[in-house]
Design a protein around this motif. Structure first.
Motif, mmCIF file in Angstrom:
data_model
loop_
_atom_site.group_PDB
_atom_site.id
_atom_site.type_symbol
_atom_site.label_atom_id
_atom_site.label_comp_id
_atom_site.label_asym_id
_atom_site.label_seq_id
_atom_site.Cartn_x
_atom_site.Cartn_y
_atom_site.Cartn_z
ATOM 1 N N TYR A 85 0.840 -1.186 0.000
ATOM 2 C CA TYR A 85 0.000 0.000 0.000
ATOM 3 C C TYR A 85 0.886 1.250 0.000
ATOM 4 O O TYR A 85 1.764 1.399 0.856
ATOM 5 C CB TYR A 85 -0.922 -0.003 1.212
ATOM 6 C CG TYR A 85 -2.078 -0.953 1.048
ATOM 7 C CD1 TYR A 85 -1.874 -2.338 1.046
ATOM 8 C CD2 TYR A 85 -3.379 -0.496 0.870
ATOM 9 C CE1 TYR A 85 -2.915 -3.227 0.860
ATOM 10 C CE2 TYR A 85 -4.438 -1.382 0.696
ATOM 11 C CZ TYR A 85 -4.193 -2.738 0.691
ATOM 12 O OH TYR A 85 -5.238 -3.619 0.509
ATOM 13 N N TYR A 86 0.637 2.114 -0.974
ATOM 14 C CA TYR A 86 1.424 3.327 -1.160
ATOM 15 C C TYR A 86 0.579 4.560 -0.870
ATOM 16 O O TYR A 86 -0.563 4.668 -1.301
ATOM 17 C CB TYR A 86 1.938 3.430 -2.595
ATOM 18 C CG TYR A 86 2.880 2.335 -2.995
ATOM 19 C CD1 TYR A 86 2.414 1.173 -3.590
ATOM 20 C CD2 TYR A 86 4.254 2.464 -2.797
ATOM 21 C CE1 TYR A 86 3.280 0.157 -3.972
ATOM 22 C CE2 TYR A 86 5.132 1.457 -3.168
ATOM 23 C CZ TYR A 86 4.628 0.310 -3.755
ATOM 24 O OH TYR A 86 5.500 -0.684 -4.129
ATOM 25 N N CYS A 87 1.189 5.487 -0.174
ATOM 26 C CA CYS A 87 0.580 6.785 0.070
ATOM 27 C C CYS A 87 0.985 7.745 -1.046
ATOM 28 O O CYS A 87 2.127 7.721 -1.518
ATOM 29 C CB CYS A 87 1.070 7.316 1.411
ATOM 30 S SG CYS A 87 0.490 8.967 1.839
ATOM 31 N N LYS A 88 0.044 8.580 -1.456
ATOM 32 C CA LYS A 88 0.314 9.589 -2.474
ATOM 33 C C LYS A 88 -0.250 10.926 -2.014
ATOM 34 O O LYS A 88 -1.336 10.979 -1.425
ATOM 35 C CB LYS A 88 -0.328 9.199 -3.803
ATOM 36 C CG LYS A 88 -0.101 10.203 -4.922
ATOM 37 C CD LYS A 88 -0.860 9.807 -6.186
ATOM 38 C CE LYS A 88 -0.675 10.827 -7.294
ATOM 39 N NZ LYS A 88 -1.480 10.486 -8.497
ATOM 40 N N ALA A 89 0.490 11.984 -2.280
ATOM 41 C CA ALA A 89 0.013 13.330 -1.941
ATOM 42 C C ALA A 89 0.336 14.290 -3.074
ATOM 43 O O ALA A 89 1.406 14.195 -3.687
ATOM 44 C CB ALA A 89 0.645 13.815 -0.643
ATOM 45 N N GLU A 90 -0.575 15.189 -3.349
ATOM 46 C CA GLU A 90 -0.357 16.272 -4.312
ATOM 47 C C GLU A 90 0.035 17.505 -3.512
ATOM 48 O O GLU A 90 -0.791 18.073 -2.802
ATOM 49 C CB GLU A 90 -1.608 16.517 -5.140
ATOM 50 C CG GLU A 90 -2.001 15.321 -6.003
ATOM 51 C CD GLU A 90 -3.288 15.554 -6.770
ATOM 52 O OE1 GLU A 90 -3.952 16.581 -6.526
ATOM 53 O OE2 GLU A 90 -3.632 14.703 -7.609
ATOM 54 N N VAL A 91 1.289 17.895 -3.651
ATOM 55 C CA VAL A 91 1.868 18.914 -2.774
ATOM 56 C C VAL A 91 2.292 20.147 -3.573
ATOM 57 O O VAL A 91 2.924 20.040 -4.626
ATOM 58 C CB VAL A 91 3.091 18.354 -2.023
ATOM 59 C CG1 VAL A 91 3.717 19.440 -1.148
ATOM 60 C CG2 VAL A 91 2.707 17.147 -1.184
ATOM 61 N N MET A 92 1.918 21.325 -3.046
ATOM 62 C CA MET A 92 2.449 22.598 -3.533
ATOM 63 C C MET A 92 3.585 22.980 -2.598
ATOM 64 O O MET A 92 3.338 23.303 -1.440
ATOM 65 C CB MET A 92 1.367 23.672 -3.540
ATOM 66 C CG MET A 92 1.862 25.041 -4.003
ATOM 67 S SD MET A 92 0.615 26.331 -3.796
ATOM 68 C CE MET A 92 -0.572 25.851 -5.053
ATOM 69 N N GLN A 143 2.530 18.967 -7.216
ATOM 70 C CA GLN A 143 3.307 17.847 -7.734
ATOM 71 C C GLN A 143 2.956 16.590 -6.954
ATOM 72 O O GLN A 143 2.716 16.658 -5.743
ATOM 73 C CB GLN A 143 4.811 18.121 -7.614
ATOM 74 C CG GLN A 143 5.287 19.345 -8.389
ATOM 75 C CD GLN A 143 5.191 19.149 -9.885
ATOM 76 O OE1 GLN A 143 5.308 18.016 -10.385
ATOM 77 N NE2 GLN A 143 4.986 20.236 -10.619
ATOM 78 N N PRO A 144 2.936 15.428 -7.621
ATOM 79 C CA PRO A 144 2.656 14.179 -6.905
ATOM 80 C C PRO A 144 3.901 13.627 -6.217
ATOM 81 O O PRO A 144 4.987 13.630 -6.801
ATOM 82 C CB PRO A 144 2.182 13.254 -8.025
ATOM 83 C CG PRO A 144 2.917 13.741 -9.236
ATOM 84 C CD PRO A 144 3.048 15.237 -9.082
ATOM 85 N N TYR A 145 3.714 13.176 -4.993
ATOM 86 C CA TYR A 145 4.771 12.511 -4.246
ATOM 87 C C TYR A 145 4.232 11.182 -3.730
ATOM 88 O O TYR A 145 3.056 11.064 -3.390
ATOM 89 C CB TYR A 145 5.242 13.371 -3.070
ATOM 90 C CG TYR A 145 5.989 14.606 -3.487
ATOM 91 C CD1 TYR A 145 5.305 15.787 -3.776
ATOM 92 C CD2 TYR A 145 7.377 14.597 -3.619
ATOM 93 C CE1 TYR A 145 5.989 16.923 -4.176
ATOM 94 C CE2 TYR A 145 8.060 15.735 -4.010
ATOM 95 C CZ TYR A 145 7.355 16.886 -4.286
ATOM 96 O OH TYR A 145 8.033 18.017 -4.681
ATOM 97 N N TRP A 146 5.131 10.198 -3.646
ATOM 98 C CA TRP A 146 4.771 8.859 -3.206
ATOM 99 C C TRP A 146 5.606 8.434 -2.014
ATOM 100 O O TRP A 146 6.782 8.786 -1.916
ATOM 101 C CB TRP A 146 5.014 7.858 -4.334
ATOM 102 C CG TRP A 146 4.111 8.006 -5.512
ATOM 103 C CD1 TRP A 146 4.306 8.809 -6.604
ATOM 104 C CD2 TRP A 146 2.875 7.337 -5.735
ATOM 105 N NE1 TRP A 146 3.256 8.665 -7.484
ATOM 106 C CE2 TRP A 146 2.367 7.773 -6.982
ATOM 107 C CE3 TRP A 146 2.141 6.398 -5.001
ATOM 108 C CZ2 TRP A 146 1.159 7.299 -7.509
ATOM 109 C CZ3 TRP A 146 0.946 5.942 -5.533
ATOM 110 C CH2 TRP A 146 0.463 6.392 -6.767
#
Length: 121
Positions: free
Chosen positions: A93-100, A108-111
């Protein structure tokens, strides 16, 4: 730079529950969507659930009614409560966040690196 750190994975019996957590840290001005994806061996990565900063939520069909996503925006943390787990939920299971990262920058997407969830008797 932005880091996402997941925790809470492990081995659980069918029908059991687990709670995953993911916290973002680093250079963060704002976070839009945060969520969870999973990837089982030999399969493509798929959406489990995500939630925008305004609490709009989206779930993948296989987990609807069993998993619940929530966020603590003050802590830049997203949670995934997984109930009624099945062997087919076994995956990384991977976490993803769209971060400014700064004011005026684009999201930008980060994993995260992922956490293993194994459902087995």
């Amino acid at each position: 730079q932005v880091q996402l750190v997941e925790s809470g994975g492990g081995l659980v019996q069918p029908g059991g529950s687990l709670r995953l957590s993911c916290t973002a840290s680093g250079t963060i001005f704002s976070i839009n969507a945060m969520g969870w994806y999973r990837q089982a061996p030999g399969k493509e990565r798929e959406l489990v659930a995500d939630q925008t900063s305004s609490r709009l939520t989206n779930y993948g069909d296989p987990v609807k009614g069993r998993f619940t996503i929530s966020r603590d925006n003050a802590k830049d943390t997203v949670y995934l409560q997984m109930n009624s787990l099945k062997p087919e939920d076994t995956a990384v299971y991977y976490c993803k966040a769209e971060v400014m990262p700064s004011y005026g920058a684009t999201y930008q997407p980060y994993w995260g690196r992922g956490t293993q969830v194994t459902v087995s008797s």
